[in-house]
Design an enzyme around this catalytic site. Structure first.
Site, PDB file in Angstrom:
ATOM      1  N   ASP A 251      41.055  34.971  39.444  1.00  0.00           N
ATOM      2  CA  ASP A 251      39.652  34.629  39.210  1.00  0.00           C
ATOM      3  C   ASP A 251      38.741  35.325  40.207  1.00  0.00           C
ATOM      4  OD1 ASP A 251      40.811  32.836  41.218  1.00  0.00           O
ATOM      5  OD2 ASP A 251      38.853  31.849  41.234  1.00  0.00           O
TER       6      ASP A 251
ATOM      7  N   GLU B 232      41.095  30.203  42.660  1.00  0.00           N
ATOM      8  CA  GLU B 232      41.134  30.186  44.126  1.00  0.00           C
ATOM      9  C   GLU B 232      39.744  29.983  44.691  1.00  0.00           C
ATOM     10  OE1 GLU B 232      40.862  32.006  48.187  1.00  0.00           O
ATOM     11  OE2 GLU B 232      39.828  32.556  46.335  1.00  0.00           O
TER      12      GLU B 232
END
Length: 482
Positions: free
Chosen positions: A78, A145
Site C-alpha cells: 500500500d 502498513e
C-alpha cells in the site's frame, strides 16, 4: 512503451511502472494483491493470499543454493495516496502518471508510492529472474502498513522457515536500520467534579512551539506545550483566588504538542497579579528553550465573568500534578548504539471532557521490558492520584542484535560496492520488522532502501541511480548468503 522503459535495472523499473498503474492506496489493496497472485500463478510459484490480502510467494534457491538458509524479502504493497488541489485523478480507481526529470521519478499531481512500491518491484524482479544466484526466497507483501501496520499484525507466518529478513522499506541509501521501538498508547483519565464561583476568566494560550514527531524527533530537546502549560498551572493554582475550568492541547498522539490552552477563574482583584505571574513563568521556560523553540508565544485574554464553573480544588490539583509529574521525553538512551533513544514517551493530546481530563501518551521503547515498566509506573502514579489508565495500540519493538549474520554480510557487501562504511542505526519509531520479530523467534533483520525524498506527499521523488545501486547491493548480498 512505458515512461520508465530503458531505465536500469530494467526489470525493477518495469515492475515498478506496472505497480504504479494499479491503484493501491491504503485500504484499497485488493487489485494490487490480486496482481501479485497472478504474478505467482504465471510463474508457477507457490503462493498464499489471506483474507486481508497479504500475499506470500515462495521460490526455491538457485543452483548451488538449494540448501542455503532461506531469505525473507519484505515490503508493503500500500501507499499513501494524496494529490494536489485541483488534480482530477481518482486515486481509488486510476493509476499514477509517472514523470522522469533527470535522476528523479515522480508522479504528476500525486504522491509516487515509492514507499513502498520499490520494495515490491525489487522482489518481483528477483522472483522473475532465473539466472540470479540466491537462497530460497520467502517474499512477504503486506497491506495497510501506512495506516497502522495492519497487514503485518494480522498475517500468519508459522509456515515460514526463513530468519534472515531483508525489509526494503527505508528511504535513505546507505543507512541500515537494525532496531526499532515498540509502543503503546497510554491514556490517563482523571474524573472531576465542578463547583460554581463568581470570578473573572483568564484564557491562556501557548503556541508557536516547534513540535515534531514524538519518536524520531524526541531527541531534539524541544519543549512540549502541554507540559509547559502544566508548569504554568502549577504556579498559578497555588493562589487561593484561582480555579481551573479546563485545559486542552496538542493535535496528535504521536506529535510533540505545539500548542496548549487553559481557562482559569480568578477573583477580580487578583487578575493583575495572576496575569503577571503567568507572564513571568512563560519568560522562564522561553529563555530555557530559546534555541529549540524560538517562536513560542503566550496569549492572555481576560474576560468578565459571573458564575464560572471550575473543577474542585482537589480534582484540579490531581490533574496538574499528573501533567507535571508523569514522565515525558527521553527516559533512557540505548547503551549499545551511540545517540540512539531506547525509551521515551510524549504527552501528545490533553483534553478536558464533560466529566474527566484525558492525557494521551505515546510510549515507545526498543526494550519490551522497559516499555511495560514505564507503563506500569505511570499507572501507579495515576491511580494514586485517583485516575485510571487504559493501554491500547500496542506494537512490539525490534531489539538490536549484538550478533547478526545478515548485518555483517550487508555491511561487507556495501563496503565492496561503495568503498565506504554504511550507517548502521536504530529508529525510535515503529517498523514492520518489530512485528515480524515478535512472530518469528530469532529473526535477523535489516531494513534499507534507495534514496527517496518527501515521501507521503505530492513532492515525493525516487532516485533512479540510487535504485540501481541498491539493486546491485541486493543482488550481491543474496549471492553472498550461500
Amino acid at each position: 512503451m512505458g515512461v520508465l522503459t530503458g531505465l536500469e535495472p530494467n526489470k525493477v523499473f518495469h515492475f515498478f511502472e506496472e505497480i504504479c498503474s494499479i491503484p493501491h492506496g491504503s485500504g484499497n489493496v485488493e487489485k494490487i494483491s490480486n496482481y501479485l497472485v497472478d504474478f505467482a500463478k504465471e510463474r508457477d510459484l507457490k503462493y498464499r493470499q489471506d483474507e486481508k490480502y497479504n500475499v506470500i510467494i515462495w521460490k526455491d534457491g538457485s543452483a548451488g543454493y538449494e540448501n542455503s538458509d532461506p531469505v525473507i524479502l519484505q515490503g508493503h504493497m500500500d501507499m499513501v495516496a494524496v494529490k494536489v488541489d485541483g488534480c482530477e485523478k481518482n486515486l481509488d480507481t486510476e493509476g499514477l502518471d509517472l514523470e522522469v526529470n533527470g535522476d528523479l521519478i515522480s508522479a504528476k499531481g500525486t504522491s509516487l508510492g515509492g514507499d513502498d512500491g520499490i520494495a515490491v518491484a525489487y522482489t518481483l524482479a528477483i522472483l522473475d529472474d532465473d539466472s540470479m544466484a540466491h537462497p530460497p526466497i520467502e517474499a512477504i507483501f503486506t497491506v495497510d502498513e501506512e495506516i497502522g501496520m495492519l497487514g503485518a499484525t494480522d498475517i500468519v507466518v508459522s509456515d515460514l522457515k526463513g530468519r534472515l529478513f531483508m525489509n526494503m522499506d527505508s528511504e535513505d541509501e546507505g543507512v541500515f536500520t537494525v532496531s526499532c521501538a515498540g509502543g503503546a498508547m497510554t491514556t490517563c483519565s482523571f474524573p472531576y467534579k465542578t463547583e460554581t464561583v463568581e470570578a473573572s476568566v483568564i484564557e491562556i494560550r501557548l503556541d508557536g512551539f516547534a513540535g515534531g514527531h514524538s519518536g524520531v524527533e524526541i531527541d531534539k530537546g524541544r519543549m512540549n506545550a502541554n507540559v509547559a502549560m502544566g508548569r504554568v498551572l502549577m504556579h498559578v493554582l497555588k493562589k487561593p483566588c484561582t480555579g481551573l475550568s479546563g485545559v486542552n492541547g496538542g493535535e496528535k498522539d504521536n506529535a510533540i504538542a505545539k500548542f496548549s490552552e487553559a481557562v482559569l477563574s480568578v477573583v477580580p482583584e487578583c487578575v493583575a497579579e495572576v496575569t503577571k505571574l503567568i507572564e513571568d513563568i512563560f519568560e522562564e521556560f522561553k529563555e530555557e528553550h530559546k534555541t529549540t523553540d524560538p517562536d513560542m508565544a503566550l496569549h492572555i485574554n481576560v474576560k468578565n465573568g459571573e458564575n464560572v464553573s471550575v473543577m474542585t480544588e482537589a480534582d484540579a490539583r490531581a490533574v496538574v500534578t499528573a501533567i507535571i509529574n508523569l514522565p515525558n521525553g527521553i527516559q533512557r538512551m540505548n547503551p549499545e548504539m551511540k545517540d540512539m533513544v531506547q525509551t521515551s514517551l510524549n504527552l501528545g493530546v490533553l483534553k478536558t471532557e464533560a466529566d474527566k481530563v484525558v492525557l494521551s501518551y505515546a510510549v515507545r521503547s526498543s526494550s519490551e521490558t522497559e516499555k511495560w515498566y514505564l507503563v506500569d509506573s505511570m499507572r501507579n502514579l495515576v491511580e494514586t492520584l485517583g485516575g485510571t489508565v487504559d493501554v491500547s495500540g500496542v506494537y512490539p519493538g525490534w531489539e538490536y542484535r549484538a550478533e547478526s549474520r545478515l548485518r555483517d554480510v550487508m555491511v561487507e557487501e556495501y563496503k565492496k560496492q561503495y568503498g565506504s562504511e554504511p550507517v548502521v542505526e536504530g529508529i525510535h519509531a515503529g517498523l514492520e520488522c518489530g512485528i515480524f520479530a515478535s512472530k518469528l523467534d530469532g529473526l535477523d533483520a535489516v531494513s534499507f532502501g534507495p534514496q527517496m525524498e518527501n515521501i507521503h506527499t505530492t513532492n515525493e521523488v525516487l532516485s533512479i541511480s540510487s535504485t540501481k545501486r541498491t539493486w546491485d547491493l541486493v543482488v550481491s548480498v543474496l549471492a553472498a548468503l550461500k
